[in-house]
Motif scaffolding. Structure first.
Motif, PDB file in Angstrom:
ATOM      1  N   UNK A  95       0.832  -1.199   0.000  1.00  0.00           N
ATOM      2  CA  UNK A  95       0.000   0.000   0.000  1.00  0.00           C
ATOM      3  C   UNK A  95       0.875   1.261   0.000  1.00  0.00           C
ATOM      4  N   UNK A  97       0.174   4.483   0.413  1.00  0.00           N
ATOM      5  CA  UNK A  97      -0.049   5.472   1.478  1.00  0.00           C
ATOM      6  C   UNK A  97       0.665   5.035   2.758  1.00  0.00           C
ATOM      7  N   UNK A  98       0.527   3.763   3.075  1.00  0.00           N
ATOM      8  CA  UNK A  98       1.207   3.225   4.256  1.00  0.00           C
ATOM      9  C   UNK A  98       2.729   3.366   4.099  1.00  0.00           C
ATOM     10  N   UNK A 137       2.752  10.607  -5.011  1.00  0.00           N
ATOM     11  CA  UNK A 137       1.993   9.359  -5.092  1.00  0.00           C
ATOM     12  C   UNK A 137       0.600   9.602  -5.679  1.00  0.00           C
ATOM     13  N   UNK A 142      -3.731   2.643  -5.094  1.00  0.00           N
ATOM     14  CA  UNK A 142      -4.054   2.092  -3.784  1.00  0.00           C
ATOM     15  C   UNK A 142      -5.093   2.904  -3.035  1.00  0.00           C
ATOM     16  N   UNK A 143      -5.659   2.256  -2.013  1.00  0.00           N
ATOM     17  CA  UNK A 143      -6.626   2.928  -1.150  1.00  0.00           C
ATOM     18  C   UNK A 143      -5.900   3.765  -0.113  1.00  0.00           C
ATOM     19  N   UNK A 144      -6.461   4.932   0.202  1.00  0.00           N
ATOM     20  CA  UNK A 144      -5.831   5.828   1.184  1.00  0.00           C
ATOM     21  C   UNK A 144      -6.087   5.383   2.623  1.00  0.00           C
ATOM     22  N   UNK A 145      -5.508   4.233   2.986  1.00  0.00           N
ATOM     23  CA  UNK A 145      -5.828   3.611   4.289  1.00  0.00           C
ATOM     24  C   UNK A 145      -5.211   4.354   5.472  1.00  0.00           C
ATOM     25  N   UNK A 146      -4.172   5.132   5.230  1.00  0.00           N
ATOM     26  CA  UNK A 146      -3.613   6.011   6.274  1.00  0.00           C
ATOM     27  C   UNK A 146      -3.312   7.362   5.613  1.00  0.00           C
ATOM     28  N   UNK A 147      -3.183   8.399   6.458  1.00  0.00           N
ATOM     29  CA  UNK A 147      -3.021   9.772   5.946  1.00  0.00           C
ATOM     30  C   UNK A 147      -1.552  10.193   6.058  1.00  0.00           C
ATOM     31  N   UNK A 148      -0.861  10.273   4.938  1.00  0.00           N
ATOM     32  CA  UNK A 148       0.541  10.712   5.010  1.00  0.00           C
ATOM     33  C   UNK A 148       0.614  12.243   5.131  1.00  0.00           C
ATOM     34  N   UNK A 149       1.741  12.772   5.604  1.00  0.00           N
ATOM     35  CA  UNK A 149       1.853  14.223   5.825  1.00  0.00           C
ATOM     36  C   UNK A 149       1.828  15.037   4.532  1.00  0.00           C
ATOM     37  N   UNK A 150       2.002  14.390   3.403  1.00  0.00           N
ATOM     38  CA  UNK A 150       1.989  15.013   2.087  1.00  0.00           C
ATOM     39  C   UNK A 150       1.897  13.886   1.062  1.00  0.00           C
ATOM     40  N   UNK A 151       1.495  14.219  -0.180  1.00  0.00           N
ATOM     41  CA  UNK A 151       1.582  13.230  -1.258  1.00  0.00           C
ATOM     42  C   UNK A 151       2.919  13.351  -1.997  1.00  0.00           C
TER      43      UNK A 151
ATOM     44  N   UNK B 138     -11.232   6.788   3.310  1.00  0.00           N
ATOM     45  CA  UNK B 138     -10.138   5.809   3.246  1.00  0.00           C
ATOM     46  C   UNK B 138     -10.439   4.577   2.396  1.00  0.00           C
ATOM     47  N   UNK B 147      -4.500  16.924  -2.533  1.00  0.00           N
ATOM     48  CA  UNK B 147      -4.260  16.562  -1.125  1.00  0.00           C
ATOM     49  C   UNK B 147      -5.267  17.280  -0.221  1.00  0.00           C
ATOM     50  N   UNK B 151      -8.447  12.929   5.743  1.00  0.00           N
ATOM     51  CA  UNK B 151      -9.318  11.962   5.067  1.00  0.00           C
ATOM     52  C   UNK B 151     -10.660  11.845   5.793  1.00  0.00           C
ATOM     53  N   UNK B 182      -7.571  -4.885  -0.955  1.00  0.00           N
ATOM     54  CA  UNK B 182      -7.353  -3.485  -0.553  1.00  0.00           C
ATOM     55  C   UNK B 182      -8.099  -3.164   0.740  1.00  0.00           C
ATOM     56  N   UNK B 185      -6.334  -4.698   3.613  1.00  0.00           N
ATOM     57  CA  UNK B 185      -5.185  -3.876   4.031  1.00  0.00           C
ATOM     58  C   UNK B 185      -5.641  -2.730   4.944  1.00  0.00           C
ATOM     59  N   UNK B 186      -6.806  -2.174   4.635  1.00  0.00           N
ATOM     60  CA  UNK B 186      -7.346  -1.114   5.494  1.00  0.00           C
ATOM     61  C   UNK B 186      -7.564  -1.654   6.902  1.00  0.00           C
TER      62      UNK B 186
END
Lengths: 245, 245
Positions: A95, A97-98, A137, A142-151, B138, B147, B151, B182, B185-186
């Motif tokens: 993933x 985002x992860x 990214x 992929x699915x946005x399963x976690x929120x990163x500080x930026x893309x 998500x 961005x 989320x 997917x 994974x979430x």
């Protein structure tokens, strides 16, 4: 910048496993050619999958058959130091985002960029590991399963890649957006870079300011405001490395 | 909270267009039943697509055939005020990241939640408009082309939805993750809520604390640490509205 980019060496693979084959089987010759004889140990980044131990075992087993030892970043006491000492880097798929969030959490994004762009440490990415090598990214599947500080990603090349690029199946009754429609939506936004759609089986080799399409499948290039273009394996895609892209 | 939620009325549709049909054709009876005779004007949110004028025209034409006038949020001088005066709300599909970012940019997220949860304003969502009605985006299928500040979404229900849910095609040679993989994974991430996979053709009707699956296709429920469960059209899914989900 021109000078430092001359040292850059990247192998950006669309997919880790090709239908009917084992893990990294379809690109093992390219991996051997890429890391060569000088690299003995490869630093593996397993952040894209949840079970990092199992993932490291998979990568380690495969790389050992090719003659390389694998250290995993998740086993390092000091991740930044591990990157600083790496002879070669491989970021695996999963993933995106992860993966990106974990790269920022462990504060290795800048260090990886520095090692690759300034020291010429060879960088291999597969799937999500290919996504994070680009500008952003924003063209992951992929699915946005976690929120990163930026893309924003590691930025080893000035364009984006869509791994696992998939042609529209005209016999499908599914009405969700096609991959091409999704990339077109990206290009409706201002100042968005080109997107190289790497079909499964294809990969991009970057050596300094030269980029070559490798593998067995064609790639499809999407550029904002232009017609899409198909490229055969073996094509020179060095123009993608200039700032205009 | 129980009292205010009693007023909530939602129609959350998987997809705007079903194969072979026109825009919203497959759910027009449910739309008429949902907005009923008391609503005369529906506030449309076209933020998920780039061409907001064209999108509004499409929605307006369709809703007029059902007897409703359409005001578009992008035509409002003061979006918050437009939400405050709305008799009914419809958020259409497109790119979920673009939609959520625009909702935050125009500062209407809290106001929409308040109108729906406290004043009982009926809310219809389709595809991306269904994603943003849930806890978070998500489990969208869309590309992260912009961005958003978070989320977290409007939060009209305490679970997530995957619109356009797609079963794995076992004859495919494509090796990208399946939809089920997917979502799994979430659920590898901590404290993640249930995900209702709404296949194209299905929709969820929420009236207060009662939720019913409507449409022509089954839905698939993914809950962290549990077996997935299939539900037929007509199923009572009210248990999803409790806090445990």
């Amino acid at each position: 910048m021109m000078f430092t980019a001359m040292k850059r060496r990247l192998l950006l693979v669309s997919n880790s496993t090709l239908h009917g084959g084992g893990y990294l089987d379809h690109c093992q010759q390219q991996i051997s050619d890429f890391f060569g004889k000088d690299v003995r140990r490869v630093l593996f980044v397993p952040y894209a999958l949840h079970d990092r131990d199992a993932y490291t075992k998979t990568a380690r087993n495969k790389f050992q058959t090719l003659g390389y030892e694998v250290d995993s970043l998740h086993e390092a006491e000091d991740p930044v130091l591990a990157v600083r000492k790496a002879e070669g880097i491989f970021i695996g798929g999963g993933n995106t985002f992860r993966l990106l969030k974990s790269l920022y959490d462990s504060k290795v994004v800048i260090e990886i960029r520095k090692r690759v762009m300034e020291d010429g440490v060879p960088y291999m990415g597969s799937s999500a590991g290919t996504n994070v090598a680009t500008i952003s990214i924003s063209t992951t599947n992929d699915m946005p399963i976690v929120y990163p500080p930026t893309f924003a990603a590691i930025g080893l090349v000035p364009f984006n890649i869509n791994p696992h690029y998939l042609d529209h199946n005209s016999s499908s009754r599914h009405m969700g957006e096609t991959r091409e429609q999704r990339i077109t939506q990206y290009h409706e936004e201002a100042d968005t870079p080109s997107v190289l759609g790497l079909r499964e089986g294809s990969m991009l080799l970057v050596e300094g300011n030269k980029a070559t399409l490798l593998g067995t499948t064609k790639a499809r290039l999407f550029t904002r405001g232009k017609q899409t273009v198909e490229y055969d394996p073996g094509s020179d895609l060095s123009f993608l490395l200039t700032d205009a892209h």
